[in-house]
Motif scaffolding. Structure first.
Motif: not given
Lengths: 75, 482
Positions: A30, A33-35, A37-38, B15, B17-19, B21
């Motif tokens: 998870e 995914l944050f990384t 997205e950034c 999309f 919001l996904v990060g 998570h």
């Protein structure tokens, strides 16, 4: 059922280390995914800025951003 | 035009919001528990898949003494009963064959037959509802069950991946779509604290939750899984998505199959929207489902075809009233479209790199070739203007040809649905599968889904008979290694 769950918790003890490992990996996934997205956001932002630098256009929202930046810098 | 941009903005918002998570998720509340799980598999003529599915379930990395598999055989006429009985003989303590002699009423009725029997006994602490073709990864059930340690959780769903091997253009479009519709959207819904739909092919409920929603699945609509999801949350329990609990399913590999399946889902959603009309935008009475945010997301998705039509109408009216303004608005709309497309596509590839590797072409081509051309033209400033200028014969006055091109581009947001419908007809009536696929490549897979949504409203309006058109399975699905 809450009580049952607690009682039955012991049943999975054999796999406790597996459980902990999986939980750790899933939390890491998870965070990945944050990384991601950034990174994607930065990439898209850079492309938009590059587009603006290479082809100065009439994008109204870029003009709005410019106006806001000018306004702030004049304060 | 502003309304036309709403679905784009809501997709972008989801999309984004996904990060988050990664920062806010349910993993800190999971515990190492193994509740006794009764698995219910509704089956009607599933001979090609049921044996593999049962074997796969039995071999799950889960306590055998905590696992019972009930196949509810909906009066199958193929070898399903024979296979189930053989499996019962092989695993007498874990596999049970429940036969309905008068079947054909649909999945919800079949499920209720099984749920009733399971709830009569005190054994099951949780019930897993799934489809006959769904294959669970070894740790998927354990990963789902760990969330039930939180007493606030009523149900958990997994990430269903398209697993047809080798797969084709259509099944790979679905594989990519599932990254956006499940892996991304459902993580965003976890963040919002409200789940729109637990996947019908893999939903784990606590016994208490199923009892609280009446001990049965809604039979009045074609979207029984979404009804269950809404009822779970209305009864005050959480519905959770675990994107790391992975299951594999076989999805349609032709346009007619997609149309049949999605029309059922879309009609179900229209029925649900009507059935829960007392919930929408009433956040005090229904926090979560009734929130402004969730309502906006829901309606922007189910009303997408209308927003697309509105965009076209707005642009066409503006064209005749004030062409320069319409041209400016058109370009802004497509720039927003380009940014959204780029962000969603790239991020989707990052969310599920394994699926992206299999279906990246379908991911790139999702909006269709014509939309991609407009995206490309609008991404480089001046090119659209140059195109029209050249079509005008190096003049600023619109000619017949340039007027046609402009009107075509303005209308494309809606025309693409018509093209997608045409692809469906080409495949259904004339079985010209290759031509139909070429049309889909031109018009896009996204517009096909929008066309189906539009058809669902027409079918509801015409009160077309509610038919449970089961998706045919061939057993091509397999668990793919990462």
């Amino acid at each position: 059922m809450g009580q049952n769950r607690k009682k039955r918790k012991g049943q999975g003890d054999v796999a406790l280390s597996v459980f902990a490992q999986e939980k750790k990996e899933d939390i890491q996934e998870e965070k990945r995914l944050f990384t991601v997205e950034c990174l994607v956001l930065v990439m898209v932002f850079v492309l938009v800025i590059l587009r603006e630098l290479i082809f100065p256009s009439q994008l109204f929202w870029i003009q709005e951003i410019r106006a806001i930046i000018t306004l702030i810098s004049n304060l | 035009m502003l309304l036309g941009s709403l679905p784009l903005l809501t997709s972008l918002f989801q999309f984004l919001l996904v990060g988050l998570h990664g920062l806010k998720n349910h993993y800190h509340k999971v515990q190492n528990i193994a509740p006794r799980v009764a698995i219910i598999i509704p089956a009607w003529n599933e001979g090609s898949v049921i044996g593999t599915t049962i074997e796969q379930l039995y071999n799950l990395d889960y306590e055998k003494s905590s696992l019972k598999i009930y196949v509810v055989d909906d009066a199958s006429t193929d070898e399903t009963p024979k296979i189930c009985q053989a499996m019962h003989k092989k695993y007498p303590k874990n596999v049970y064959h429940l036969r309905r002699e008068n079947g054909g009423q649909g999945k919800a009725h079949t499920l209720n037959h099984g749920i009733e029997i399971i709830l009569e006994e005190a054994w099951a602490e949780a019930l897993l509802i799934m489809d006959a073709d769904v294959l669970f990864e070894k740790n998927a059930l354990r990963k789902m069950a760990r969330h039930l340690a939180d007493p606030e959780v009523g149900s958990v769903t997994a990430y269903i991946k398209e697993g047809s091997e080798p797969g084709n253009l259509i099944s790979k479009f679905i594989a990519f779509e599932y990254i956006t519709a499940q892996a991304a959207s459902r993580r965003a819904q976890n963040i919002m604290g409200t789940m729109a739909c637990l996947a019908g092919g893999a939903q784990l409920h606590t016994r208490e939750n199923l009892r609280a929603i009446g001990g049965r699945i809604d039979t009045s609509s074609l979207a029984e899984d979404t009804f269950t999801t809404f009822n779970t949350q209305i009864n005050g329990r959480k519905a959770i998505f675990d994107g790391n609990a992975i299951v594999w399913a076989e999805e349609p590999d032709n346009i007619v199959g997609v149309w049949k399946q999605r029309l059922r889902w879309a009609r179900g959603n229209v029925q649900l929207t009507k059935a829960f009309k007392h919930v929408w935008f009433r956040s005090k009475a229904y926090p979560g489902l009734g929130s402004f945010l969730f309502g906006t997301l829901w309606f922007s998705i189910i009303s997408m075809p209308f927003f697309m039509l509105l965009s076209t109408i707005g642009l066409l009216v503006l064209f005749f009233v004030n062409f320069p303004l319409s041209w400016f608005v058109f370009k802004q709309f497509w720039i927003l479209n380009s940014i959204t497309y780029l962000f969603i596509t790239l991020f989707s590839f990052g969310i599920d790199p394994f699926t992206a590797k299999r279906s990246w072409i379908q991911g790139v081509l999702f909006p269709g070739l014509i939309s991609m051309a407009i995206i490309g033209l609008s991404s480089i400033p001046g090119t659209l203007d140059l195109l029209i200028y050249k079509l005008n014969g190096h003049s600023h006055e619109l000619t017949q040809l340039s007027t046609f091109v402009v009107l075509f581009m303005y209308s494309w947001v809606s025309l693409c649905m018509l093209f997608a419908y045409w692809a469906y007809q080409v495949e259904k009536r004339w079985q010209l599968n290759t031509l139909a696929k070429i049309i889909i490549l031109i018009s896009g897979f996204g517009p096909l889904l929008c066309a189906i949504t539009l058809q669902s409203y027409i079918s509801e309006w015409q009160k077309t008979e509610l038919k449970w058109d089961k998706t045919e399975k061939s057993g091509k699905v397999k668990v793919m290694s990462h």
